[in-house]
Scaffold this active site. Structure first.
Site, PDB file in Angstrom:
ATOM      1  N   ASP A  31     -14.008 -36.990 -39.519  1.00 53.32           N
ATOM      2  CA  ASP A  31     -14.818 -37.928 -40.276  1.00 53.32           C
ATOM      3  C   ASP A  31     -14.080 -39.269 -40.241  1.00 53.32           C
ATOM      4  O   ASP A  31     -12.884 -39.320 -39.900  1.00 53.32           O
ATOM      5  CB  ASP A  31     -14.986 -37.422 -41.712  1.00 53.32           C
ATOM      6  CG  ASP A  31     -15.739 -38.400 -42.585  1.00 53.32           C
ATOM      7  OD1 ASP A  31     -16.847 -38.806 -42.197  1.00 53.32           O
ATOM      8  OD2 ASP A  31     -15.204 -38.771 -43.650  1.00 53.32           O
ATOM      9  N   ASP A  33     -14.698 -42.614 -42.729  1.00 50.75           N
ATOM     10  CA  ASP A  33     -14.393 -43.205 -44.034  1.00 50.75           C
ATOM     11  C   ASP A  33     -13.846 -42.159 -44.995  1.00 50.75           C
ATOM     12  O   ASP A  33     -14.430 -41.084 -45.163  1.00 50.75           O
ATOM     13  CB  ASP A  33     -15.650 -43.830 -44.624  1.00 50.75           C
ATOM     14  CG  ASP A  33     -16.153 -44.985 -43.786  1.00 50.75           C
ATOM     15  OD1 ASP A  33     -15.492 -46.043 -43.784  1.00 50.75           O
ATOM     16  OD2 ASP A  33     -17.197 -44.825 -43.110  1.00 50.75           O
TER      17      ASP A  33
END
Length: 241
Positions: A31, A33
């Protein structure tokens, strides 16, 4: 020239090391952020700006917004209790992306150890991808602004027709692009969206606890691993002998 010979020798040693390391997970899907990039301030500011285009009420506090980050923008709008009809959701998403592009990219930064981990994983032969709910263009811009795009073989953001996490499609699509299998992959993320999507895709999950979710919440979703620092991911990826 000793300096050149020394550099060549160091490169030879790194190459030999990469040939002798056995990888438990040769494909690692990150991922963005809250996992690799600390963009909390940027995201909160952009969400608040975009909310004002939908409704003039006082915006939610920082923590209330951050607990929703990682979900599709349209869902964030609804979860925060705002009108989320199609036109409003589209206006919110457009305003968010415009504000983030203008302001957010300037202040985001990689978490401590992110670059070192990514460089290490590349050196030992792992294939790396980013899988994010951000729009494809903004995902690429964010990775570039943070100085980490050079480590990735593929970046998978959202585009029309693609599904969002927690659907497994984003991870499966990225893995297909890398030429890997679910059994050989590790997902590293900071939200329940990542854990749920990884499980649905048959991929091992690792939750990082420095992101946008409380540790207790992440534990409820029972990831296969939990780490408090990105440097600990290396030991998961590498086969222990």
């Amino acid at each position: 020239m000793p300096g050149i010979r020394g550099n060549a020798r160091s490169q030879e040693l790194r190459t030999l090391e990469s040939l002798t390391v056995s990888l438990r997970y040769p494909f690692v899907l990150f991922d963005l952020d809250g996992t690799l990039v600390d963009s909390a301030d940027s995201l909160v500011a952009s969400v608040r700006y975009a909310l004002a285009t939908v409704d003039q009420r006082e915006p939610p506090d920082r923590d209330t917004i951050l607990i929703q980050v990682g979900k599709p923008l349209e869902l964030i709008l609804a979860e925060l209790g705002y009108p989320a009809e199609p036109n409003q959701a589209k206006a919110f998403a457009n305003a968010f992306r415009q504000h983030y592009a203008a302001h957010g990219l300037k202040v985001q930064r990689p978490y401590p150890g992110a670059r070192e981990l990514l460089a290490c994983l590349k050196t030992i032969g792992a294939k790396l991808a980013i899988v994010t709910t951000k729009h494809q263009t903004q995902a690429e811009e964010s990775a570039s602004a943070a100085g980490i795009d050079c480590y990735f073989d593929y970046i998978h953001g959202w585009a029309e027709g693609r599904k969002h996490k927690p659907d497994p499609e984003p991870f499966l699509s990225a893995l297909e692009r890398l030429g890997g299998r679910s059994a050989d992959a590790l997902v590293v993320g900071d939200t329940e969206q990542d854990i749920i999507a990884a499980r649905a895709a048959g991929i091992t999950s690792c939750a990082v606890t420095h992101g946008f979710r409380p540790v207790a919440l992440l534990a409820m979703y029972r990831p296969d691993y939990m780490v408090s620092h990105l440097r600990d991911v290396e030991a998961i990826v590498v086969e222990q002998r």
